[in-house]
Design a protein around this motif. Sequence first.
Motif, PDB file in Angstrom:
ATOM      1  N   GLY A   1      -3.338  -2.836  -8.257  1.00  0.00           N
ATOM      2  CA  GLY A   1      -3.440  -1.496  -7.690  1.00  0.00           C
ATOM      3  C   GLY A   1      -4.174  -0.552  -8.612  1.00  0.00           C
ATOM      4  O   GLY A   1      -4.050  -0.621  -9.833  1.00  0.00           O
ATOM      5  N   GLY A  55      -8.512  -3.914   1.384  1.00  0.00           N
ATOM      6  CA  GLY A  55      -8.306  -2.632   0.706  1.00  0.00           C
ATOM      7  C   GLY A  55      -9.119  -1.557   1.390  1.00  0.00           C
ATOM      8  O   GLY A  55     -10.181  -1.835   1.953  1.00  0.00           O
ATOM      9  N   GLY A 103       0.824  -1.200   0.000  1.00  0.00           N
ATOM     10  CA  GLY A 103       0.000   0.000   0.000  1.00  0.00           C
ATOM     11  C   GLY A 103       0.855   1.245   0.000  1.00  0.00           C
ATOM     12  O   GLY A 103       1.986   1.240   0.512  1.00  0.00           O
ATOM     13  N   HIS A 122      -5.528   3.745  -8.788  1.00  0.00           N
ATOM     14  CA  HIS A 122      -5.456   5.064  -8.148  1.00  0.00           C
ATOM     15  C   HIS A 122      -6.138   6.103  -9.026  1.00  0.00           C
ATOM     16  O   HIS A 122      -5.884   6.180 -10.236  1.00  0.00           O
ATOM     17  CB  HIS A 122      -4.005   5.471  -7.918  1.00  0.00           C
ATOM     18  N   ARG A 154      -8.641  -4.073  -4.711  1.00  0.00           N
ATOM     19  CA  ARG A 154      -8.300  -2.705  -4.329  1.00  0.00           C
ATOM     20  C   ARG A 154      -9.373  -1.726  -4.804  1.00  0.00           C
ATOM     21  O   ARG A 154     -10.132  -2.012  -5.729  1.00  0.00           O
ATOM     22  CB  ARG A 154      -6.937  -2.322  -4.886  1.00  0.00           C
ATOM     23  N   ASP A 186      -3.273  -2.613   2.664  1.00  0.00           N
ATOM     24  CA  ASP A 186      -3.444  -1.320   2.009  1.00  0.00           C
ATOM     25  C   ASP A 186      -3.303  -0.180   3.016  1.00  0.00           C
ATOM     26  O   ASP A 186      -3.385  -0.386   4.231  1.00  0.00           O
ATOM     27  CB  ASP A 186      -4.827  -1.276   1.356  1.00  0.00           C
ATOM     28  N   ALA A 223       0.767  -1.576  -5.794  1.00  0.00           N
ATOM     29  CA  ALA A 223       0.076  -0.314  -5.497  1.00  0.00           C
ATOM     30  C   ALA A 223       0.796   0.827  -6.191  1.00  0.00           C
ATOM     31  O   ALA A 223       1.982   0.734  -6.524  1.00  0.00           O
ATOM     32  CB  ALA A 223       0.018  -0.079  -3.991  1.00  0.00           C
TER      33      ALA A 223
END
Length: 567
Positions: free
Chosen positions: A498, A417, A331, A500, A458, A371, A542
């Motif tokens: 992962g 997550g 994480g 984002h 995640r 995470d 991640a």
Amino acid sequence: MASNFESSIQRGCDFIHDFACSACEEDGLSTEAQYFCNQCRKYYCNNCVPVHNKLYKRHTVLDRKDVKKWAATPGMVDVLERCERHPGEALKLVCGDHDQLCCHVCVAMDHRQCSAIQHIPDVAKGIGKDPEFRQLPQRVAVLRKQIEDMKNDRKKNSTSLRKTRTAIVDEIKAIRKKINDILDKMEKTTVQELDRLVADQELSIKKDIESCTQMDDELKNIIDDIQSKDSSGEPPLYIGFRKCEEIIKQANEILQNMSSVVKYEITFRKHNEIEDNLCSVTTFGELNDSNFFCKQPRTSLFPREHVFATNGYKEYNVKISSDKDTCYNGGICELPGGEIVITDYKNSKVKLLDQEYRVVDHCDVPKYAFDVCHIGGNEVAVCVDNSDDSCELHFINITKGKLVTTRKLSFSHRCFGAAHHGNNLYISSRTALYVYTMTGKLVKKLYEDKSGDKTVMRIAISNDGKTIYITNNQLITLDNLGNKLAIFTDPDWKGPFGVHATTTGHLFVCCLGSYTVLQVDKDGKTKLATLARKDGVYRPIALFFSSRTSSLVVSGVKDTLLVLNVR
């Protein structure tokens, strides 16, 4: 010891009161006083005070709200020796078990089972010669000076904060004015263009009306001439017929040309990106507390539609001497000051990195730290998942460069997550997505997929909270009600893990199996770019985009972090 305080315990039964009614006591009764008369210097209960008030109408009677103003009468306890819990009793004893000063009522009610109770006169012998007691005035004086200095500093700080607030508000208003000016200019330009188009269309309409009027007049005149020549013989009628045919031909051509434009109209289609870009940010800028140990704010140089490309990369070692295994950095998140927090699954650690990606502190957690997500300020939340024994979310504050665990939430399901948005926590259990309040109260199970044991891995959430991205062997896009909006797979990836989402709407995914880092469009439907492939990337788990440094930080099963410079 119990025999020594037998009378005290007997006094501690239910009829012991901090103040007893003076009138009732004269009758041999024990009734709790609710009033005190300054003139009589006596206490009265609810039953006795009406009689007193009838006899002494001008006396000042104080009720329990003003108990601190009840005057000391002969036999009352001195303020210093008075028990705070039972103001009518004196502090005569010390409980060694609780390290607490007590009166007889305290002992009777709260310390009956305590074995280390002593008389204060016995404990107090020689106190005047005790070095700590003799230094007490000086210690108090020093502490009072520190308190006074702190109070003055806080007053100055408050004044400075108010000035800072005024300056920031002025800057915000200046930004707002600039935006208003830009919007005013856009509005003016758009209206001017609209007026030009309307004028052009009205001119065309005017010309069409004039042409129709002219054709109508010519047709009327020629037919009138023909009809007036009806008795003049055939030659004039023939000439009129030929001229009329010519005018009809011209009129038909004009009408045909006009018919190609059924209706003059103007449409307007707004530029959605204007509203979208405004909605993608919630404030005019980022505010950072002055106690953050780095105050460099984040900035965003890239519009939402920007497709990134890599511009080199570096690797930074994050292994520390106490790590027994290869780092399994599961994480990663960034603090407002630019510091990085990572979790090390294999070594059961949370690590704090400075802006140069050097490990400056770490803390151990029980079992596996998966995470980590940023909560706000200098606080993060870490998923600590022991599969069967305990599944927890640890809240960690970063204070003066140190990681300090402040509280924990426990769950009855896996905690793999985590993401945070608004006042809610989003927790992945590997097969479901749960929404909790910040205090750990379950709001709802937002999404579940029981087709396997790794269907919800995640999580990432868009800045406005309307879109949620989850990974398994695909990238799944949900709305905030848990409805599927899109499912995306790509031949270029294997094992997306992962994910984002940046505050400006960019979306990144790293793939554990194919060793790739990708950019995907905000709708979760299209791959926009492959930013890294194997070179420097090893089993990525991640990633986090730092708008402060325009870099993509990738962590995985490796002793180093990969930092991709992007443009």
